[in-house]
Structures are given as structure tokens and as C-alpha cells.
Design a protein around this motif. Structure first.
Motif, mmCIF file in Angstrom:
data_model
loop_
_atom_site.group_PDB
_atom_site.id
_atom_site.type_symbol
_atom_site.label_atom_id
_atom_site.label_comp_id
_atom_site.label_asym_id
_atom_site.label_seq_id
_atom_site.Cartn_x
_atom_site.Cartn_y
_atom_site.Cartn_z
ATOM 1 N N LEU A 189 0.872 -1.180 0.000
ATOM 2 C CA LEU A 189 0.000 0.000 0.000
ATOM 3 C C LEU A 189 0.908 1.229 0.000
ATOM 4 O O LEU A 189 1.632 1.467 0.954
ATOM 5 N N SER A 190 0.880 1.980 -1.063
ATOM 6 C CA SER A 190 1.662 3.203 -1.148
ATOM 7 C C SER A 190 0.716 4.352 -0.808
ATOM 8 O O SER A 190 -0.178 4.687 -1.580
ATOM 9 N N ILE A 191 0.900 4.925 0.372
ATOM 10 C CA ILE A 191 -0.032 5.931 0.884
ATOM 11 C C ILE A 191 0.560 7.323 0.727
ATOM 12 O O ILE A 191 1.662 7.598 1.192
ATOM 13 N N GLU A 192 -0.190 8.194 0.054
ATOM 14 C CA GLU A 192 0.158 9.606 -0.069
ATOM 15 C C GLU A 192 -0.625 10.328 1.016
ATOM 16 O O GLU A 192 -1.843 10.468 0.929
ATOM 17 N N MET A 193 0.054 10.749 2.073
ATOM 18 C CA MET A 193 -0.605 11.266 3.272
ATOM 19 C C MET A 193 -0.723 12.789 3.243
ATOM 20 O O MET A 193 0.281 13.489 3.098
ATOM 21 N N HIS A 194 -1.963 13.274 3.381
ATOM 22 C CA HIS A 194 -2.238 14.707 3.471
ATOM 23 C C HIS A 194 -3.184 14.974 4.639
ATOM 24 O O HIS A 194 -4.043 15.858 4.558
ATOM 25 N N CYS A 195 -3.060 14.204 5.711
ATOM 26 C CA CYS A 195 -3.979 14.300 6.853
ATOM 27 C C CYS A 195 -3.263 14.827 8.090
ATOM 28 O O CYS A 195 -2.055 14.689 8.229
ATOM 29 N N SER A 196 -4.061 15.367 8.994
ATOM 30 C CA SER A 196 -3.529 15.807 10.281
ATOM 31 C C SER A 196 -3.127 14.579 11.097
ATOM 32 O O SER A 196 -3.509 13.450 10.784
ATOM 33 N N ALA A 197 -2.371 14.798 12.159
ATOM 34 C CA ALA A 197 -1.947 13.691 13.028
ATOM 35 C C ALA A 197 -3.150 12.953 13.613
ATOM 36 O O ALA A 197 -3.152 11.727 13.718
ATOM 37 N N LYS A 198 -4.204 13.687 13.962
ATOM 38 C CA LYS A 198 -5.409 13.067 14.516
ATOM 39 C C LYS A 198 -6.067 12.147 13.478
ATOM 40 O O LYS A 198 -6.462 11.021 13.790
ATOM 41 N N GLN A 199 -6.172 12.606 12.243
ATOM 42 C CA GLN A 199 -6.748 11.791 11.177
ATOM 43 C C GLN A 199 -5.856 10.596 10.865
ATOM 44 O O GLN A 199 -6.346 9.507 10.559
ATOM 45 N N GLN A 200 -4.533 10.784 10.939
ATOM 46 C CA GLN A 200 -3.596 9.690 10.703
ATOM 47 C C GLN A 200 -3.817 8.559 11.700
ATOM 48 O O GLN A 200 -3.776 7.386 11.344
ATOM 49 N N LYS A 201 -4.054 8.929 12.950
ATOM 50 C CA LYS A 201 -4.299 7.918 13.987
ATOM 51 C C LYS A 201 -5.560 7.118 13.649
ATOM 52 O O LYS A 201 -5.596 5.898 13.796
ATOM 53 N N MET A 202 -6.596 7.797 13.166
ATOM 54 C CA MET A 202 -7.838 7.108 12.780
ATOM 55 C C MET A 202 -7.577 6.145 11.621
ATOM 56 O O MET A 202 -8.075 5.011 11.617
ATOM 57 N N LEU A 203 -6.784 6.574 10.645
ATOM 58 C CA LEU A 203 -6.458 5.714 9.513
ATOM 59 C C LEU A 203 -5.647 4.494 9.968
ATOM 60 O O LEU A 203 -5.881 3.372 9.514
ATOM 61 N N ALA A 204 -4.702 4.724 10.873
ATOM 62 C CA ALA A 204 -3.888 3.617 11.394
ATOM 63 C C ALA A 204 -4.763 2.594 12.104
ATOM 64 O O ALA A 204 -4.604 1.380 11.912
ATOM 65 N N LYS A 205 -5.704 3.065 12.921
ATOM 66 C CA LYS A 205 -6.606 2.149 13.629
ATOM 67 C C LYS A 205 -7.461 1.357 12.640
ATOM 68 O O LYS A 205 -7.705 0.164 12.838
ATOM 69 N N GLU A 206 -7.899 2.009 11.573
ATOM 70 C CA GLU A 206 -8.682 1.325 10.537
ATOM 71 C C GLU A 206 -7.852 0.213 9.884
ATOM 72 O O GLU A 206 -8.335 -0.903 9.681
ATOM 73 N N LEU A 207 -6.590 0.506 9.569
ATOM 74 C CA LEU A 207 -5.710 -0.508 8.986
ATOM 75 C C LEU A 207 -5.533 -1.685 9.941
ATOM 76 O O LEU A 207 -5.639 -2.849 9.537
ATOM 77 N N ILE A 208 -5.277 -1.399 11.203
ATOM 78 C CA ILE A 208 -5.051 -2.449 12.195
ATOM 79 C C ILE A 208 -6.309 -3.276 12.410
ATOM 80 O O ILE A 208 -6.259 -4.516 12.399
ATOM 81 N N ASN A 209 -7.443 -2.617 12.589
ATOM 82 C CA ASN A 209 -8.688 -3.332 12.869
ATOM 83 C C ASN A 209 -9.155 -4.183 11.694
ATOM 84 O O ASN A 209 -9.720 -5.259 11.887
ATOM 85 N N THR A 210 -8.931 -3.710 10.478
ATOM 86 C CA THR A 210 -9.415 -4.422 9.305
ATOM 87 C C THR A 210 -8.418 -5.456 8.795
ATOM 88 O O THR A 210 -8.809 -6.571 8.456
ATOM 89 N N LEU A 211 -7.141 -5.110 8.760
ATOM 90 C CA LEU A 211 -6.146 -6.022 8.200
ATOM 91 C C LEU A 211 -5.529 -6.948 9.238
ATOM 92 O O LEU A 211 -5.072 -8.042 8.904
#
Length: 112
Positions: free
Chosen positions: A23-45
Motif C-alpha cells: 500500500l503506497s499511501i500519499e498522506m495529506h492528513c492531520s496527526a489526529k486523522q492519521q491515527k484514525m487511519l492507522a486504527k482502521e488498517l489495524i482493525n481491518t487487516l
């Protein structure tokens, strides 16, 4: 949106081949949004996520059925969330610039 994409990856990533998915991720999110994305990756994958910091030296057979995350860290003056940073197995840097130096905890070191 992002959650639907991650769910599709979890469901279909290895139907044709056991080779790793990057997964090549181009990140344009705040740190708070990044944490939400990380949790989504962990919970789903879950266990499909490679958490190794030594991917380059890992035998390919050990990466079968693994999802690797490639991302430029600390982009645009926004420090990458530590949880998301822990998922990035393939950090990249800007062309012509070396990656930032870090100590063992992932904190940046001042260059002299």
C-alpha cells in the motif's frame, strides 16, 4: 471511503497470489486523522499487516500474505502519528533528500 478500500484489500488481496501487497499511501492528513487511519488498517487487516522493520532483509516466503505500508514520513511539516509510523514498513523520502535520522524510539535526531 478509506474503510471500504481497506476492507476490499483484506477480502481480495491474496485471491490470485500469496505475494505481498504494497500500500503506497500519499498522506495529506492531520496527526489526529492519521491515527484514525492507522486504527482502521489495524482493525481491518490485523495479522495481514507486516509490522517488521526489516522488510528489506526478510525472505520473500516470510512476506507471503502480508500487506506492507509504504509512505513518506513527516511530510509537509506534519509529524507522522506514532501509531501510523509503526505500520510503515517501507518509509520513503523526498527525491534528493535523505530520510530523517531517528533514534531507536523513532524520534528524529538533529543533524549537525
Amino acid at each position: 471511503a478509506f474503510g471500504e478500500v481497506v476492507a476490499a484489500i483484506a477480502e481480495h488481496a491474496f485471491t490470485a497470489s500469496p505475494l505481498p501487497v504494497i500500500l503506497s499511501i500519499e498522506m495529506h492528513c492531520s496527526a489526529k486523522q492519521q491515527k484514525m487511519l492507522a486504527k482502521e488498517l489495524i482493525n481491518t487487516l490485523g495479522d495481514l499487516l507486516s509490522r517488521s522493520d526489516r522488510v528489506a532483509s526478510t525472505p520473500l516466503r516470510d512476506l507471503h500474505r502480508k500487506v506492507l505500508v509504504k509512505m513518506r514520513l513527516d511530510k509537509g511539516g506534519v509529524t507522522t502519528d506514532p501509531l501510523l509510523r509503526s505500520l510503515v514498513t517501507l518509509p520513503t523520502s523526498s527525491i534528493g533528500r535523505p530520510p530523517p535520522e531517528e533514534d531507536d524510539s523513532g524520534r528524529g535526531l538533529d543533524r549537525k
